[in-house]
Design a protein around this motif. Structure first.
Motif, PDB file in Angstrom:
ATOM      1  N   VAL A 144     -11.070   4.922 -10.360  1.00 31.99           N
ATOM      2  CA  VAL A 144      -9.914   4.996  -9.477  1.00 31.99           C
ATOM      3  C   VAL A 144      -8.721   4.391 -10.214  1.00 31.99           C
ATOM      4  N   LEU A 145      -7.666   5.185 -10.382  1.00 31.92           N
ATOM      5  CA  LEU A 145      -6.464   4.755 -11.095  1.00 31.92           C
ATOM      6  C   LEU A 145      -5.287   4.775 -10.134  1.00 31.92           C
ATOM      7  N   ARG A 146      -4.443   3.734 -10.214  1.00 31.47           N
ATOM      8  CA  ARG A 146      -3.306   3.646  -9.302  1.00 31.47           C
ATOM      9  C   ARG A 146      -2.036   3.283 -10.056  1.00 31.47           C
ATOM     10  N   ASP A 147      -1.014   4.166  -9.965  1.00 31.62           N
ATOM     11  CA  ASP A 147       0.303   3.884 -10.528  1.00 31.62           C
ATOM     12  C   ASP A 147       0.194   3.378 -11.967  1.00 31.62           C
ATOM     13  N   THR A 148      -0.229   4.269 -12.858  1.00 34.43           N
ATOM     14  CA  THR A 148      -0.457   3.885 -14.238  1.00 34.43           C
ATOM     15  C   THR A 148      -0.031   5.011 -15.176  1.00 34.43           C
ATOM     16  N   SER A 149      -0.320   4.863 -16.462  1.00 33.98           N
ATOM     17  CA  SER A 149       0.154   5.819 -17.458  1.00 33.98           C
ATOM     18  C   SER A 149      -0.873   5.947 -18.575  1.00 33.98           C
ATOM     19  N   PRO A 150      -0.980   7.125 -19.202  1.00 31.75           N
ATOM     20  CA  PRO A 150      -1.954   7.293 -20.288  1.00 31.75           C
ATOM     21  C   PRO A 150      -1.437   6.848 -21.651  1.00 31.75           C
ATOM     22  N   ILE A 185      13.558  -7.971 -11.769  1.00 28.98           N
ATOM     23  CA  ILE A 185      13.129  -6.576 -11.657  1.00 28.98           C
ATOM     24  C   ILE A 185      12.309  -6.291 -10.398  1.00 28.98           C
ATOM     25  N   LEU A 186      11.835  -7.323  -9.696  1.00 29.07           N
ATOM     26  CA  LEU A 186      10.986  -7.093  -8.522  1.00 29.07           C
ATOM     27  C   LEU A 186      11.629  -6.216  -7.444  1.00 29.07           C
ATOM     28  N   PRO A 187      12.947  -6.283  -7.217  1.00 29.91           N
ATOM     29  CA  PRO A 187      13.531  -5.408  -6.193  1.00 29.91           C
ATOM     30  C   PRO A 187      13.338  -3.920  -6.458  1.00 29.91           C
ATOM     31  N   LEU A 188      12.972  -3.546  -7.660  1.00 29.24           N
ATOM     32  CA  LEU A 188      12.812  -2.127  -8.002  1.00 29.24           C
ATOM     33  C   LEU A 188      11.482  -1.548  -7.535  1.00 29.24           C
ATOM     34  N   TYR A 189      10.530  -2.388  -7.167  1.00 30.57           N
ATOM     35  CA  TYR A 189       9.147  -1.936  -7.053  1.00 30.57           C
ATOM     36  C   TYR A 189       8.798  -1.197  -5.767  1.00 30.57           C
ATOM     37  N   ASP A 190       9.397  -1.561  -4.652  1.00 27.36           N
ATOM     38  CA  ASP A 190       8.924  -1.042  -3.368  1.00 27.36           C
ATOM     39  C   ASP A 190       9.747   0.137  -2.867  1.00 27.36           C
ATOM     40  N   ASP A 221       7.958   6.934  -5.246  1.00 29.17           N
ATOM     41  CA  ASP A 221       9.138   6.236  -5.748  1.00 29.17           C
ATOM     42  C   ASP A 221       8.797   5.193  -6.812  1.00 29.17           C
ATOM     43  N   ASP A 222       7.656   5.337  -7.461  1.00 30.93           N
ATOM     44  CA  ASP A 222       7.281   4.392  -8.512  1.00 30.93           C
ATOM     45  C   ASP A 222       8.282   4.482  -9.666  1.00 30.93           C
ATOM     46  N   TRP A 223       8.967   3.369  -9.949  1.00 28.21           N
ATOM     47  CA  TRP A 223       9.992   3.384 -10.995  1.00 28.21           C
ATOM     48  C   TRP A 223       9.424   3.119 -12.390  1.00 28.21           C
ATOM     49  N   ILE A 224       8.316   2.366 -12.478  1.00 28.29           N
ATOM     50  CA  ILE A 224       7.861   1.914 -13.792  1.00 28.29           C
ATOM     51  C   ILE A 224       6.755   2.777 -14.387  1.00 28.29           C
ATOM     52  N   THR A 225       5.919   3.364 -13.551  1.00 25.43           N
ATOM     53  CA  THR A 225       4.963   4.386 -14.013  1.00 25.43           C
ATOM     54  C   THR A 225       5.139   5.595 -13.089  1.00 25.43           C
ATOM     55  N   PRO A 226       6.178   6.374 -13.328  1.00 25.55           N
ATOM     56  CA  PRO A 226       6.547   7.451 -12.396  1.00 25.55           C
ATOM     57  C   PRO A 226       5.452   8.498 -12.211  1.00 25.55           C
ATOM     58  N   VAL A 227       5.643   9.310 -11.195  1.00 26.03           N
ATOM     59  CA  VAL A 227       4.660  10.329 -10.824  1.00 26.03           C
ATOM     60  C   VAL A 227       4.265  11.194 -12.024  1.00 26.03           C
ATOM     61  N   GLY A 236       6.389   2.948  -3.330  1.00 28.77           N
ATOM     62  CA  GLY A 236       6.871   2.779  -4.680  1.00 28.77           C
ATOM     63  C   GLY A 236       5.682   2.554  -5.593  1.00 28.77           C
ATOM     64  N   HIS A 237       5.666   1.404  -6.294  1.00 25.94           N
ATOM     65  CA  HIS A 237       4.600   1.111  -7.250  1.00 25.94           C
ATOM     66  C   HIS A 237       3.325   0.601  -6.576  1.00 25.94           C
ATOM     67  N   SER A 238       3.347   0.398  -5.256  1.00 27.50           N
ATOM     68  CA  SER A 238       2.204  -0.251  -4.606  1.00 27.50           C
ATOM     69  C   SER A 238       1.771   0.448  -3.315  1.00 27.50           C
ATOM     70  N   PRO A 239       1.260   1.677  -3.388  1.00 23.96           N
ATOM     71  CA  PRO A 239       0.777   2.328  -2.165  1.00 23.96           C
ATOM     72  C   PRO A 239      -0.381   1.585  -1.516  1.00 23.96           C
ATOM     73  N   GLN A 240      -1.108   0.793  -2.284  1.00 20.43           N
ATOM     74  CA  GLN A 240      -2.209   0.004  -1.711  1.00 20.43           C
ATOM     75  C   GLN A 240      -1.692  -1.048  -0.748  1.00 20.43           C
ATOM     76  N   VAL A 241      -0.388  -1.347  -0.818  1.00 22.83           N
ATOM     77  CA  VAL A 241       0.261  -2.285   0.097  1.00 22.83           C
ATOM     78  C   VAL A 241       1.120  -1.536   1.108  1.00 22.83           C
ATOM     79  N   GLU A 242       1.930  -0.608   0.635  1.00 25.12           N
ATOM     80  CA  GLU A 242       2.915   0.064   1.489  1.00 25.12           C
ATOM     81  C   GLU A 242       2.290   1.110   2.407  1.00 25.12           C
ATOM     82  N   GLU A 243       1.192   1.712   1.989  1.00 23.63           N
ATOM     83  CA  GLU A 243       0.449   2.653   2.843  1.00 23.63           C
ATOM     84  C   GLU A 243      -1.028   2.271   2.780  1.00 23.63           C
TER      85      GLU A 243
END
Length: 283
Positions: free
Chosen positions: A116-122, A168-173, A226-232, A254-261
């Motif tokens: 299971v991978l969440r908001d990441t990059s190869p 940079i934290l304001p960018l995450y959610d 809306d993930d800014w750091i590891t975009p869709v 944003g970067h944390s669907p495990q929290v926001e949804e």
């Protein structure tokens, strides 16, 4: 509990019914992250699975013996698997933890039941996209010096890492909540040497794109719209490269669907694991 893993004491928690499939979750943000996030996100699955969360070498409450390389962090995961008494297991990782999950998968494909991978990059191409997203955001007027130090792994000490993190934290959610950002700044454990190593030594060489085709386990790829750091686009590449991977985009995260949804996140993960592992019975 503290467990000696490859000559380094790690803070580890293992919950869930004995004999159930093992799920090891790797947190993100080396030097900033800890088991707190995966405990909250995956802990509820301990009604069905043995859930192992931990502070990685050099993060949280774990000891910080170098090196902080991907190879070492992968070796630590495999030693945790052995310590937990599992031949095969499910690996999960979010953000930088996803890097380590994929690094594990291409090195030990026969050890994995699912991933299971969440908001990441190869690979490290997300960094250029993240810089563009940050600089174009109207949410915060960035202090560019702090932004560059944290992105380049050049922070001066733990206090400087804290200041740069707060920048940079304001960018995450998906929805910006200043009070939530302030709480996170206070709750974060700061380990600047680990962070700097990760972004100066590891990231310039990080690239598993050419090896993801060798992954043989069922794979679920999750990302916030809306993930800014590891975009869709980064998750789309993973889903294209891993055979038969499933991609889910969370439209209100944003970067944390495990929290926001959170409810939707856990429902999707639980359904995926039931399918991948043959519907293990809840305890």
């Amino acid at each position: 509990m503290q467990v000696d893993i490859n000559g380094n004491r790690l803070e580890v928690e293992l919950t869930g019914p004995e004999g159930a499939p093992l799920l090891i979750v790797h947190h993100g943000a080396p030097g900033l992250g800890s088991m707190a996030e995966p405990r909250a996100s995956f802990g509820p699955l301990a009604d069905t699975y043995r859930v192992l969360v931990f502070d990685a070498r050099g993060s949280g409450r774990s000891e910080g013996n170098e090196p902080f390389t991907h190879e070492q962090w992968v070796a630590d995961v495999d030693a945790l698997r052995e310590w937990a008494g599992a031949e095969r297991f499910v690996i999960a990782g979010g953000s930088y933890g996803g890097f380590i999950a994929m690094e594990y998968a291409v090195r030990h494909p026969d050890r994995l039941l699912a991933m299971v991978l969440r908001d990441t990059s190869p690979d490290s191409s997300n960094e250029e996209l993240a810089r563009a997203n940050a600089l174009s955001s109207a949410r915060v007027d960035l202090d560019l010096a702090k932004f560059e130090r944290i992105m380049d792994g050049a922070v001066r000490d733990d206090e400087d890492l804290r200041d740069c993190w707060a920048e940079i934290l304001p960018l995450y959610d998906h929805v910006y909540d200043p009070e939530a950002v302030a709480r996170k700044v206070e709750q974060t454990p700061y380990r600047y040497r680990t962070h700097n190593w990760a972004f100066t030594e590891n990231m310039p060489r990080y690239d598993v794109t050419g090896r993801l085709g060798s992954v043989t386990c069922p794979t679920l790829v999750l990302v916030g719209r809306d993930d800014w750091i590891t975009p869709v686009a980064c998750s789309e590449r993973i889903a294209d490269l891993v055979p038969d991977a499933r991609l889910v985009v969370f439209e209100e995260s944003g970067h944390s669907p495990q929290v926001e949804e959170a409810d939707k996140f856990r429902s999707i993960v639980r359904s995926f694991l039931q399918d991948a592992l043959g519907h293990p019975a809840p305890a």
